[in-house]
Design an enzyme around this catalytic site. Structure first.
Site, PDB file in Angstrom:
ATOM      1  CB  SER A 119      -0.856   0.057   1.266  1.00 46.97           C
ATOM      2  OG  SER A 119      -1.612  -1.099   1.398  1.00 46.97           O
ATOM      3  CG  HIS A 140      -2.208  -0.681  -4.260  1.00 43.89           C
ATOM      4  ND1 HIS A 140      -2.468   0.637  -3.954  1.00 43.89           N
ATOM      5  CD2 HIS A 140      -2.537  -1.387  -3.153  1.00 43.89           C
ATOM      6  CE1 HIS A 140      -2.936   0.705  -2.716  1.00 43.89           C
ATOM      7  NE2 HIS A 140      -2.982  -0.501  -2.222  1.00 43.89           N
ATOM      8  CD  GLU A 152      -2.753   3.673  -6.569  1.00 43.95           C
ATOM      9  OE1 GLU A 152      -2.606   4.884  -6.592  1.00 43.95           O
ATOM     10  OE2 GLU A 152      -2.600   3.005  -5.535  1.00 43.95           O
ATOM     11  CG  ASN A 190      -3.292   4.039   0.760  1.00 43.04           C
ATOM     12  OD1 ASN A 190      -4.435   4.086   1.198  1.00 43.04           O
ATOM     13  ND2 ASN A 190      -2.723   2.920   0.385  1.00 43.04           N
TER      14      ASN A 190
HETATM   15  N1  LIG Z   1      -6.070  -4.784   3.711  1.00 46.89           N
HETATM   16  C1  LIG Z   1      -6.224  -3.892   2.752  1.00 46.89           C
HETATM   17  O1  LIG Z   1      -7.263  -3.220   2.654  1.00 46.89           O
HETATM   18  C2  LIG Z   1      -5.129  -3.689   1.726  1.00 46.89           C
HETATM   19  C3  LIG Z   1      -5.436  -3.029   0.526  1.00 46.89           C
HETATM   20  C4  LIG Z   1      -4.457  -2.894  -0.461  1.00 46.89           C
HETATM   21  C5  LIG Z   1      -3.176  -3.390  -0.216  1.00 46.89           C
HETATM   22  N2  LIG Z   1      -2.888  -4.008   0.969  1.00 46.89           N
HETATM   23  C6  LIG Z   1      -1.531  -4.537   1.139  1.00 46.89           C
HETATM   24  O2  LIG Z   1      -1.568  -5.946   0.930  1.00 46.89           O
HETATM   25  C7  LIG Z   1      -0.550  -6.579   1.720  1.00 46.89           C
HETATM   26  C8  LIG Z   1      -1.194  -7.640   2.585  1.00 46.89           C
HETATM   27  O3  LIG Z   1      -2.148  -7.029   3.423  1.00 46.89           O
HETATM   28  P1  LIG Z   1      -3.338  -7.863   4.089  1.00 46.89           P
HETATM   29  O4  LIG Z   1      -4.349  -6.871   4.521  1.00 46.89           O
HETATM   30  O5  LIG Z   1      -3.713  -9.010   3.205  1.00 46.89           O
HETATM   31  O6  LIG Z   1      -2.584  -8.437   5.388  1.00 46.89           O
HETATM   32  P2  LIG Z   1      -2.944  -9.739   6.250  1.00 46.89           P
HETATM   33  O7  LIG Z   1      -2.337  -9.502   7.569  1.00 46.89           O
HETATM   34  O8  LIG Z   1      -4.392 -10.070   6.143  1.00 46.89           O
HETATM   35  O9  LIG Z   1      -2.145 -10.910   5.489  1.00 46.89           O
HETATM   36  C9  LIG Z   1      -0.760 -10.968   5.411  1.00 46.89           C
HETATM   37  C10 LIG Z   1      -0.348 -12.419   5.227  1.00 46.89           C
HETATM   38  O10 LIG Z   1       1.054 -12.438   4.921  1.00 46.89           O
HETATM   39  C11 LIG Z   1       1.582 -13.575   5.538  1.00 46.89           C
HETATM   40  N3  LIG Z   1       3.033 -13.457   5.657  1.00 46.89           N
HETATM   41  C12 LIG Z   1       3.762 -12.769   6.558  1.00 46.89           C
HETATM   42  N4  LIG Z   1       5.082 -12.971   6.324  1.00 46.89           N
HETATM   43  C13 LIG Z   1       5.164 -13.776   5.245  1.00 46.89           C
HETATM   44  C14 LIG Z   1       6.254 -14.345   4.537  1.00 46.89           C
HETATM   45  N5  LIG Z   1       7.511 -14.104   4.871  1.00 46.89           N
HETATM   46  N6  LIG Z   1       5.967 -15.132   3.481  1.00 46.89           N
HETATM   47  C15 LIG Z   1       4.684 -15.369   3.135  1.00 46.89           C
HETATM   48  N7  LIG Z   1       3.628 -14.876   3.771  1.00 46.89           N
HETATM   49  C16 LIG Z   1       3.867 -14.080   4.821  1.00 46.89           C
HETATM   50  C17 LIG Z   1       0.863 -13.650   6.874  1.00 46.89           C
HETATM   51  O11 LIG Z   1       0.991 -14.949   7.443  1.00 46.89           O
HETATM   52  C18 LIG Z   1      -0.559 -13.288   6.476  1.00 46.89           C
HETATM   53  O12 LIG Z   1      -1.310 -14.435   6.137  1.00 46.89           O
HETATM   54  C19 LIG Z   1       0.124  -5.451   2.498  1.00 46.89           C
HETATM   55  O13 LIG Z   1       1.264  -5.051   1.787  1.00 46.89           O
HETATM   56  C20 LIG Z   1      -0.931  -4.363   2.516  1.00 46.89           C
HETATM   57  O14 LIG Z   1      -0.386  -3.074   2.651  1.00 46.89           O
HETATM   58  C21 LIG Z   1      -3.833  -4.182   1.941  1.00 46.89           C
END
Ligand SMILES: NC(=O)c1ccc[n+]([C@@H]2O[C@H](COP(=O)([O-])OP(=O)(O)OC[C@H]3O[C@@H](n4cnc5c(N)ncnc54)[C@H](O)[C@@H]3O)[C@@H](O)[C@H]2O)c1
Length: 282
Positions: A119, A140, A152, A190
């Site tokens: 993000s 993104h 994005e 963002n």
């Molecule tokens: N939640 C949102 O609304 C949103 C929107 C756009 C982008 N993002 C981005 O997406 C990414 C994930 O966010 P999320 O909300 O899904 O988080 P989340 O916490 O739901 O999921 C993250 C996952 O990554 C896994 N993980 C951690 N370390 C790891 C590794 N070394 N190898 C493999 N897996 C690993 C965790 O076990 C977990 O299952 C982030 O970069 C976040 O900024 C989130």
């Protein structure tokens, strides 16, 4: 190279959605996470979401079954070496993503493009950790991924046009609308959204209005489908704070100072919907 096998790293909120949309579009998906329970949870969520789409006749039952079959959950990191394209959607921490990009660079074939769903973390910085900076890009997606149309696409300083074109075409193949953005803190989404949410929190902190009143103003006056504080609770207040800190550090402008109320709520463990309490109770 034709992209058939797609790797998704991280099976959380975003990873399961990304696996869902690739599998629905007919790609074979290798879904990797660090623990079996995260993979099990992701598969469960994907199955439920596909069933809902099929119940609403957005996809057929045959497409639902085919999409589920297209996903292979793995704990074995080596399986990512078979992929033609990899999207990283792991936890938003620079140390985690840095290590992942170094390791992905070692395991993926040299012609493979590596994308991040970050993000806010710099694509240029992640690219510089690899031997293939021209093939590193931001892809993104937005939450919930199967529903939201926007992707994005973020060019790092070294990202080539060929890499950009491939990822833009992939987004179109997923029935998404790609929008091109250059690498900068918070990208566009963002950078513009988070200061709005942060300012809404200041309004609450200063007693200008209640959370419900702030949200009503945006729903009724600006036709937003949900108000900024409901949205902040949905995104996660910890995530909002992390992004504000990236904006503050990256821009060096005090206007990106995180709202003290936001900091206090995160310290209290009030993270929004996921913790049961944020600006509202769940
Ligand atoms: N939640 C949102 O609304 C949103 C929107 C756009 C982008 N993002 C981005 O997406 C990414 C994930 O966010 P999320 O909300 O899904 O988080 P989340 O916490 O739901 O999921 C993250 C996952 O990554 C896994 N993980 C951690 N370390 C790891 C590794 N070394 N190898 C493999 N897996 C690993 C965790 O076990 C977990 O299952 C982030 O970069 C976040 O900024 C989130």
């Amino acid at each position: 190279m034709q992209i058939k096998q797609v790797g998704v790293v991280g099976a959380g909120t975003m990873g399961n959605g990304i696996a869902h949309v690739f599998a629905r579009a007919g790609y074979a998906v290798t879904l990797y996470d660090v623990e079996q329970r995260f993979l099990d949870r992701a598969l469960d969520v994907i199955a439920k979401n596909l069933a809902r789409e099929s119940a609403k006749a957005k996809i057929t039952t045959a497409q639902e079954a085919a999409a589920l079959k297209n996903i292979t959950p793995v704990l074995d990191w080596a399986r990512l070496g078979e992929c033609d394209f990899i999207v990283e959607a792991a936890t938003e921490k620079i140390e985690i993503k840095s290590e992942l990009f170094r390791d992905l660079d070692r395991i993926a074939r040299p012609d493979v493009i590596l994308a991040s769903n970050t993000s806010s973390i710099s694509i240029t910085k992640l690219a510089a950790l690899t031997r293939r900076p021209s093939q590193i890009i931001g892809m993104h997606f937005f939450n919930p991924v199967p529903v939201m149309k926007l992707v994005e696409i973020i060019r790092g300083l070294a990202t080539t046009q060929a890499t950009f074109d491939t990822v833009r075409d992939l987004a179109v193949a997923l029935d998404k609308n790609p929008v091109e953005v250059n690498d900068a803190p918070g990208f566009v989404s963002n950078r513009v959204l988070m200061p709005l949410l942060n300012e809404a929190m200041y309004a609450v902190m200063e007693g200008v209005a209640t959370p419900a009143a702030v949200d009503e103003v945006f729903k009724l006056g600006m036709a937003h489908p949900m108000g900024p504080l409901t949205l902040a609770d949905f995104i996660g207040l910890d995530v909002c704070l992390d992004i504000m800190r990236v904006l503050q550090a990256g821009m060096g402008d005090p206007k990106y100072r995180p709202c003290p109320l936001l900091i206090k709520m995160v310290d209290a463990g009030w993270l929004g919907r996921k913790s049961g309490r944020g600006f509202y109770l769940y």
